[in-house]
Design a protein around this motif. Structure first.
Motif, PDB file in Angstrom:
ATOM      1  N   LEU A  72       0.849  -1.188   0.000  1.00 60.87           N
ATOM      2  CA  LEU A  72       0.000   0.000   0.000  1.00 60.87           C
ATOM      3  C   LEU A  72       0.887   1.241   0.000  1.00 60.87           C
ATOM      4  O   LEU A  72       0.713   2.151   0.804  1.00 60.87           O
ATOM      5  CB  LEU A  72      -0.927   0.022   1.221  1.00 60.87           C
ATOM      6  CG  LEU A  72      -2.359  -0.483   1.010  1.00 60.87           C
ATOM      7  CD1 LEU A  72      -3.108  -0.563   2.328  1.00 60.87           C
ATOM      8  CD2 LEU A  72      -3.127   0.369   0.006  1.00 60.87           C
ATOM      9  N   GLN A  78      -2.785   0.922  -4.306  1.00 62.32           N
ATOM     10  CA  GLN A  78      -3.999   1.476  -3.701  1.00 62.32           C
ATOM     11  C   GLN A  78      -5.216   1.175  -4.566  1.00 62.32           C
ATOM     12  O   GLN A  78      -6.248   0.703  -4.063  1.00 62.32           O
ATOM     13  CB  GLN A  78      -3.848   2.982  -3.530  1.00 62.32           C
ATOM     14  CG  GLN A  78      -5.094   3.683  -3.004  1.00 62.32           C
ATOM     15  CD  GLN A  78      -4.890   5.182  -2.876  1.00 62.32           C
ATOM     16  OE1 GLN A  78      -3.822   5.633  -2.468  1.00 62.32           O
ATOM     17  NE2 GLN A  78      -5.907   5.954  -3.220  1.00 62.32           N
ATOM     18  N   GLU A  79      -5.108   1.417  -5.850  1.00 61.85           N
ATOM     19  CA  GLU A  79      -6.235   1.179  -6.747  1.00 61.85           C
ATOM     20  C   GLU A  79      -6.603  -0.296  -6.795  1.00 61.85           C
ATOM     21  O   GLU A  79      -7.788  -0.654  -6.863  1.00 61.85           O
ATOM     22  CB  GLU A  79      -5.893   1.682  -8.147  1.00 61.85           C
ATOM     23  CG  GLU A  79      -7.021   1.552  -9.163  1.00 61.85           C
ATOM     24  CD  GLU A  79      -8.259   2.345  -8.787  1.00 61.85           C
ATOM     25  OE1 GLU A  79      -9.372   1.910  -9.155  1.00 61.85           O
ATOM     26  OE2 GLU A  79      -8.130   3.396  -8.115  1.00 61.85           O
ATOM     27  N   TRP A  81      -6.598  -2.452  -4.493  1.00 61.01           N
ATOM     28  CA  TRP A  81      -7.339  -2.898  -3.310  1.00 61.01           C
ATOM     29  C   TRP A  81      -8.819  -2.551  -3.374  1.00 61.01           C
ATOM     30  O   TRP A  81      -9.619  -3.113  -2.617  1.00 61.01           O
ATOM     31  CB  TRP A  81      -6.733  -2.298  -2.037  1.00 61.01           C
ATOM     32  CG  TRP A  81      -5.512  -3.013  -1.547  1.00 61.01           C
ATOM     33  CD1 TRP A  81      -4.220  -2.579  -1.610  1.00 61.01           C
ATOM     34  CD2 TRP A  81      -5.466  -4.307  -0.931  1.00 61.01           C
ATOM     35  NE1 TRP A  81      -3.376  -3.525  -1.067  1.00 61.01           N
ATOM     36  CE2 TRP A  81      -4.114  -4.583  -0.634  1.00 61.01           C
ATOM     37  CE3 TRP A  81      -6.436  -5.249  -0.587  1.00 61.01           C
ATOM     38  CZ2 TRP A  81      -3.710  -5.773  -0.023  1.00 61.01           C
ATOM     39  CZ3 TRP A  81      -6.040  -6.431   0.029  1.00 61.01           C
ATOM     40  CH2 TRP A  81      -4.695  -6.682   0.302  1.00 61.01           C
ATOM     41  N   ARG A 160      -3.627   5.551   2.310  1.00 55.01           N
ATOM     42  CA  ARG A 160      -3.919   4.869   1.048  1.00 55.01           C
ATOM     43  C   ARG A 160      -4.980   3.787   1.263  1.00 55.01           C
ATOM     44  O   ARG A 160      -5.863   3.583   0.418  1.00 55.01           O
ATOM     45  CB  ARG A 160      -2.657   4.258   0.467  1.00 55.01           C
ATOM     46  CG  ARG A 160      -1.661   5.276  -0.106  1.00 55.01           C
ATOM     47  CD  ARG A 160      -0.574   4.579  -0.915  1.00 55.01           C
ATOM     48  NE  ARG A 160       0.367   5.522  -1.484  1.00 55.01           N
ATOM     49  CZ  ARG A 160       0.172   6.180  -2.623  1.00 55.01           C
ATOM     50  NH1 ARG A 160      -0.951   6.005  -3.303  1.00 55.01           N
ATOM     51  NH2 ARG A 160       1.091   7.005  -3.079  1.00 55.01           N
ATOM     52  N   GLY A 161      -4.879   3.079   2.377  1.00 57.01           N
ATOM     53  CA  GLY A 161      -5.841   2.018   2.646  1.00 57.01           C
ATOM     54  C   GLY A 161      -7.258   2.536   2.796  1.00 57.01           C
ATOM     55  O   GLY A 161      -8.198   1.988   2.210  1.00 57.01           O
ATOM     56  N   ASP A 163      -8.390   5.345   1.639  1.00 55.98           N
ATOM     57  CA  ASP A 163      -8.801   5.849   0.329  1.00 55.98           C
ATOM     58  C   ASP A 163      -9.199   4.709  -0.614  1.00 55.98           C
ATOM     59  O   ASP A 163      -9.997   4.915  -1.538  1.00 55.98           O
ATOM     60  CB  ASP A 163      -7.678   6.679  -0.299  1.00 55.98           C
ATOM     61  CG  ASP A 163      -7.496   8.021   0.392  1.00 55.98           C
ATOM     62  OD1 ASP A 163      -8.377   8.412   1.191  1.00 55.98           O
ATOM     63  OD2 ASP A 163      -6.460   8.675   0.146  1.00 55.98           O
ATOM     64  N   ALA A 164      -8.646   3.509  -0.379  1.00 58.49           N
ATOM     65  CA  ALA A 164      -8.998   2.346  -1.194  1.00 58.49           C
ATOM     66  C   ALA A 164     -10.249   1.632  -0.695  1.00 58.49           C
ATOM     67  O   ALA A 164     -10.654   0.627  -1.276  1.00 58.49           O
ATOM     68  CB  ALA A 164      -7.833   1.366  -1.229  1.00 58.49           C
TER      69      ALA A 164
END
Length: 359
Positions: A72, A78-79, A81, A160-161, A163-164
């Protein structure tokens, strides 16, 4: 009496039961540390758990411990996930990402980098590499100036997590990886502000958690600890005072949960329970070896104050574990030879319980 099938409020998340799918390395990521459609299916199959905690996800390239694990720390990761979190949510589930920095438990052939840890002390044993197990290399000792960057990497991965689509993150502070290396009495030989006294040895953990809380919020942040565990050769000579001070510091941050492995005596764990004001997850099963958490283990720890119980190996072979335990159905044993082999065998090939039909 509280049961596994009672609901529980975890911060803003209402959980329909008290079973947690524990984080388990399955090394099924694609090249570049990307999550895959097969991973989306795997986690979605287990979405009836009150909470899923993902496999360990590296927050940086140097933080990667094993080949085949997801990350991540890039936009592409990110995308990738999003398909996983969307599939779990579509099936009514909730999922936290476990952020795991391997520290000294890595190998240059895995990520092209010399492992870095608190001190130049190698892990005990052989580490996984793309060409099989190899002796753990001597890590590079992190400079005082760079230690905060590694602490910050947990927070950056957490952002990032979320946001994913993850509902939150769990920092992996257990099982001999980087956070526990800093806590350790023998892996951490530093003489700066990150080594020596208990206050200094817990500093890295507290900084990593604090930055994560500042980034995504306390109610989306948990941490996993394994007091006294000696995995990868880590030793802690002062388990009770060490974890007492650490838990007291973490309690001030109002985290969503503390996730403890039963790696020390019950008296120590109950002391930590009494110090912890929020949700406590207990993982009764041994972190290594063939054993697994049983319903009797779960009931014992619920009686002693745990709020949630995490199950690891049982979830591998029983995607419908909640239903099986609720209805006292037999559990399918997991094929250990498939844990880390890649592919779908032993990953997507375990069916839900088949009820016999009357003629």
């Amino acid at each position: 009496m509280t049961t596994l099938f009672d609901n529980h409020q975890l911060g803003p998340l209402p959980l329909p039961n008290r079973l947690v799918m524990a984080p388990m390395t399955r090394v099924r990521a694609a090249a570049g540390g990307l999550a895959t459609p097969e991973m989306a299916t795997y986690y979605a199959q287990r979405a009836t758990a009150g909470l899923i905690v993902s496999e360990g996800v590296q927050p940086s390239l140097i933080g990667q411990s094993n080949p085949g694990t997801p990350g991540l720390h890039t936009a592409e990761q990110q995308e990738s996930w999003r398909q996983v979190t969307a599939a779990v949510h579509a099936n009514g589930g909730r999922i936290f990402a476990q952020i795991m920095h391997g520290g000294r438990v890595s190998h240059p052939s895995t990520n092209g980098l010399q492992p870095a840890g608190p001190s130049a002390v190698p892990a005990v044993g052989e580490v996984f590499t793309p060409t099989g197990r190899q002796p753990a290399p001597i890590p590079r000792s992190m400079t005082t100036a760079e230690v905060p960057d590694h602490a910050r990497s947990y927070a950056e991965a957490a952002r990032r997590g979320v946001d994913a689509g993850f509902d939150g993150v769990e920092l992996h502070g257990a099982n001999g990886y980087l956070i526990q290396q800093f806590l350790s009495s023998n892996a951490n030989l530093r003489t700066d502000r990150y080594g020596g006294s208990i206050a200094n040895r817990i500093r890295f953990a507290v900084e990593a958690v604090t930055q994560t809380v500042d980034t995504i919020g306390a109610d989306r942040t948990g941490i996993r600890l394994s007091p006294g565990a000696t995995i990868w050769g880590v030793e802690e000579y002062d388990v009770l005072p060490l974890y007492t001070e650490l838990v007291q510091e973490l309690a001030r941050l109002d985290l969503a949960y503390l996730h403890l492995e039963v790696t020390t005596d019950a008296e120590t764990l109950l002391t930590l329970r009494n110090l912890w004001p929020n949700t406590l997850i207990i993982n009764p099963g041994p972190p290594l070896g063939p054993g697994q958490t049983t319903p009797a283990d779960a009931e014992t720890w619920l009686r002693q104050g745990a709020d949630l119980i995490s199950f690891g190996r049982a979830f591998i072979a029983n995607p419908d574990l909640v239903e099986r335990l609720r209805n006292h159905l037999p559990l399918t044993p997991a094929d250990e030879s498939t844990y880390f082999e890649g592919g779908t065998r032993g990953y997507l090939t375990y069916p839900p319980y088949h009820y016999a039909t009357s003629a």
